[in-house]
Design a protein around this motif. Structure first.
Motif, PDB file in Angstrom:
ATOM      1  N   TYR A  21       0.830  -1.213   0.000  1.00  0.00           N
ATOM      2  CA  TYR A  21       0.000   0.000   0.000  1.00  0.00           C
ATOM      3  C   TYR A  21       0.861   1.259   0.000  1.00  0.00           C
ATOM      4  O   TYR A  21       0.520   2.266  -0.621  1.00  0.00           O
ATOM      5  N   THR A  22       1.969   1.209   0.740  1.00  0.00           N
ATOM      6  CA  THR A  22       2.852   2.382   0.792  1.00  0.00           C
ATOM      7  C   THR A  22       3.536   2.591  -0.559  1.00  0.00           C
ATOM      8  O   THR A  22       3.648   3.725  -1.036  1.00  0.00           O
ATOM      9  N   ILE A  23       3.939   1.502  -1.195  1.00  0.00           N
ATOM     10  CA  ILE A  23       4.560   1.613  -2.530  1.00  0.00           C
ATOM     11  C   ILE A  23       3.544   2.201  -3.513  1.00  0.00           C
ATOM     12  O   ILE A  23       3.858   3.101  -4.307  1.00  0.00           O
ATOM     13  N   LYS A  24       2.311   1.693  -3.451  1.00  0.00           N
ATOM     14  CA  LYS A  24       1.238   2.193  -4.318  1.00  0.00           C
ATOM     15  C   LYS A  24       1.094   3.706  -4.171  1.00  0.00           C
ATOM     16  O   LYS A  24       1.005   4.451  -5.151  1.00  0.00           O
ATOM     17  N   THR A  25       1.066   4.151  -2.915  1.00  0.00           N
ATOM     18  CA  THR A  25       0.922   5.580  -2.640  1.00  0.00           C
ATOM     19  C   THR A  25       2.118   6.345  -3.191  1.00  0.00           C
ATOM     20  O   THR A  25       1.958   7.400  -3.817  1.00  0.00           O
ATOM     21  N   GLY A  26       3.306   5.795  -2.969  1.00  0.00           N
ATOM     22  CA  GLY A  26       4.526   6.431  -3.471  1.00  0.00           C
ATOM     23  C   GLY A  26       4.472   6.594  -4.982  1.00  0.00           C
ATOM     24  O   GLY A  26       4.817   7.647  -5.519  1.00  0.00           O
ATOM     25  N   LEU A  27       4.013   5.562  -5.669  1.00  0.00           N
ATOM     26  CA  LEU A  27       3.934   5.628  -7.131  1.00  0.00           C
ATOM     27  C   LEU A  27       2.914   6.688  -7.562  1.00  0.00           C
ATOM     28  O   LEU A  27       3.162   7.467  -8.477  1.00  0.00           O
ATOM     29  N   ALA A  28       1.761   6.723  -6.869  1.00  0.00           N
ATOM     30  CA  ALA A  28       0.717   7.698  -7.221  1.00  0.00           C
ATOM     31  C   ALA A  28       1.198   9.125  -6.960  1.00  0.00           C
ATOM     32  O   ALA A  28       0.733  10.060  -7.595  1.00  0.00           O
TER      33      ALA A  28
END
Ligand code: ADP
Ligand code: ZN
Ligand code: MG
Length: 475
Positions: free
Chosen positions: A58-65
């Motif tokens: 989830y944190t990676i997803k947020t980072g990418l967004a």
């Protein structure tokens, strides 16, 4: 002297994982105190944490967004302090090697786009909750201990309270699109600390900042920062100094109060967490996450203006929530005219949802029902005013437009002979107005149309009424 405000936000977002970050306890909100705990999140001696993979994802997803670099190698750290809601005496957080760095989020202010840089996003565990009982006892609820939190730290690129609120709102929208945080400020799943300083306009150096904690609504983000800017400017104008400190926002008095100064600040004695191995993020894993990313709000908004010819204003409102955007697109797919559907959503649906404090996901009304309603209007079976009434009824009962129209006898009167009869009746009853019209008072047409609509209980086709009134009066 003119001053400029410098603002940086630190936002904590509670992740929507089912279990906690280092154990398998539930993260469900609202359970009886201390029913979602185990030796690990209670910090018993000898236990070992196991990292929740979903929280990292989830944190990676947020980072990418948020356009960040995802660190291939990152590490957890111990942040040491003593407080009754922290059973281990330290919080597992990240320090010098966070999961994501150097991104940005774009806001639109007065029609202009502005990038707010993101310094870092790291993952950490939440603490418990102290409850100060009126009896004089203080109690601790450890249900929240170990719930995964993502901390999103902006660079000091924000220049006004309004920009700060826009940043928060946009961030919330993105987190909800990604499905990583429910964005509920009242329940504390999204919390914001605001760092504020001021400097003379034109100066390059930053002033001394204060950090405001305890802000739990969008309105308060703006209010708290506004107050703090004024307070600092007043001090400087009086020749006083700003001291670096943490301040608490008090929504009752609308002021910020000193909590602790820099001298009293904790020395956290950060060191690498020896119980957890470093986190390695492979290109492969990252690629897989990228593939699963939903279309983000900015891209969706652009597409709505291009594909459906919607004004930016409409597209912005429709894409604020993913579920609403999907509802709209479903209606268009079923044959609704985009601008027509958009108007119904923006004027009627959002008003009704707002009145009920509901969102689209808990709404009875289906896109297909709205499309059917718009067809009834197009086919002149009902007029627009009647359609509004039917819409509200559909929204409340979930019944189809057609059945409501039938049941209530709302079918529009488009039959000329019936309308002519009514117009004659109105003329008979209002000879003076007829006289005045014949003497040139053309604006009385509105009066006659109104009377006809009244006698037909709003069911007459207004366009036909208008044409016939003019024709007959001029005869
Ligand atoms: P600290 O070490 O005091 O925690 P950081 O450099 O970690 O400070 O920054 C914390 C937050 O404060 C960030 O969001 C950053 O953008 C913001 N910030 C840093 N300096 C200033 C300043 N002079 N005025 C306003 N905000 C600032
Ligand atoms: Zn646990
Ligand atoms: Mg910091």
């Amino acid at each position: 002297m003119q001053y400029e405000a410098i603002i940086g936000l630190e936002v904590h977002a509670q992740l929507l994982t089912e279990s906690k970050i280092f154990c398998s306890c539930s993260t469900q909100f609202g359970a009886e105190p201390n029913t979602q705990v185990c030796p690990i999140c209670l910090g018993m001696p000898g236990v070992l944490p196991v990292l929740n993979k979903k929280a990292v994802e989830y944190t990676i997803k947020t980072g990418l967004a948020l356009n960040c670099t995802i660190s291939p190698y990152s590490r957890f750290a111990r942040k040491n302090y003593f407080y009754p809601d922290l059973p281990k005496g330290y919080q597992i957080s990240q320090y010098e090697l966070p999961l994501c760095e150097n991104g940005y989020l774009e806001i639109t202010i007065d029609g202009e786009k502005k990038k707010i840089r993101i310094k870092r996003i790291h993952l950490e565990e939440d603490a418990g909750k102290n409850i100060h009982d009126p009896s004089g006892y203080s109690l601790v609820d450890f249900n929240r201990t170990g719930v995964p939190l993502m901390e999103i730290v902006s660079e000091p690129d924000i220049r006004s309270p309004k920009e700060a609120a826009l940043y928060m709102k946009k961030l919330r929208t993105i987190l909800r699109y990604l499905g990583v945080c429910d964005g509920n400020l009242e329940q504390g799943s999204l919390r914001c600390d605001a760092n504020v300083s001021v400097r003379p306009l034109g100066s390059q150096e930053f002033g001394v900042k204060t950090e405001i904690k305890n802000i739990n609504s969008f309105r308060f983000v703006e209010k708290a920062i506004e107050y703090e800017i004024k307070r600092q400017i007043k001090l400087l104008n009086n020749g006083e100094k700003i001291i670096q400190e943490t301040r608490l926002w008090d929504s009752f008095t609308g002021t910020t109060q000193s909590m602790r100064s820099k001298e009293e600040a904790h020395d956290y004695r950060y060191f690498p967490e020896p119980d957890l191995v470093p986190v390695l993020i492979s290109e492969e894993w990252k690629e897989k996450i990228i593939k699963d990313m939903p279309e983000l709000p900015d891209v969706k908004m652009e597409r709505f203006t291009k594909d459906y010819g919607l004004p930016i204003y409409d597209a912005e409102i429709l894409t604020e929530e993913k579920s609403l955007a999907e509802w709209f697109e479903e209606a268009v797919k079923l044959g609704g005219k985009p601008k027509e559907i958009s108007n119904w959503i923006m004027v009627e649906l959002l008003r009704l949802l707002n009145e009920d404090g509901k969102d689209i996901t808990s709404c009875n009304l289906k896109p297909s029902q709205l499309v059917e309603l718009t067809h009834l209007v197009e086919k002149n079976i009902i007029n627009r005013n009647t359609a509004k009434e039917v819409f509200e009824e559909m929204y409340k009962t979930g019944k189809s437009a057609e059945s409501i129209v039938k049941q209530k006898g709302l079918t529009q009167i488009s039959d000329d002979s019936i309308i002519v009869e009514v117009i004659k009746e109105v003329m008979d009853k209002n000879p003076k107005e007829v006289e005045r019209f014949k003497n040139g008072e053309e604006k009385l047409i509105g009066f006659f149309v109104g009377q006809v609509m009244k006698l037909t209980k709003g069911k007459a086709n207004p366009k036909i009424v208008n044409e016939l009134v003019i024709k007959i009066l001029k005869e």
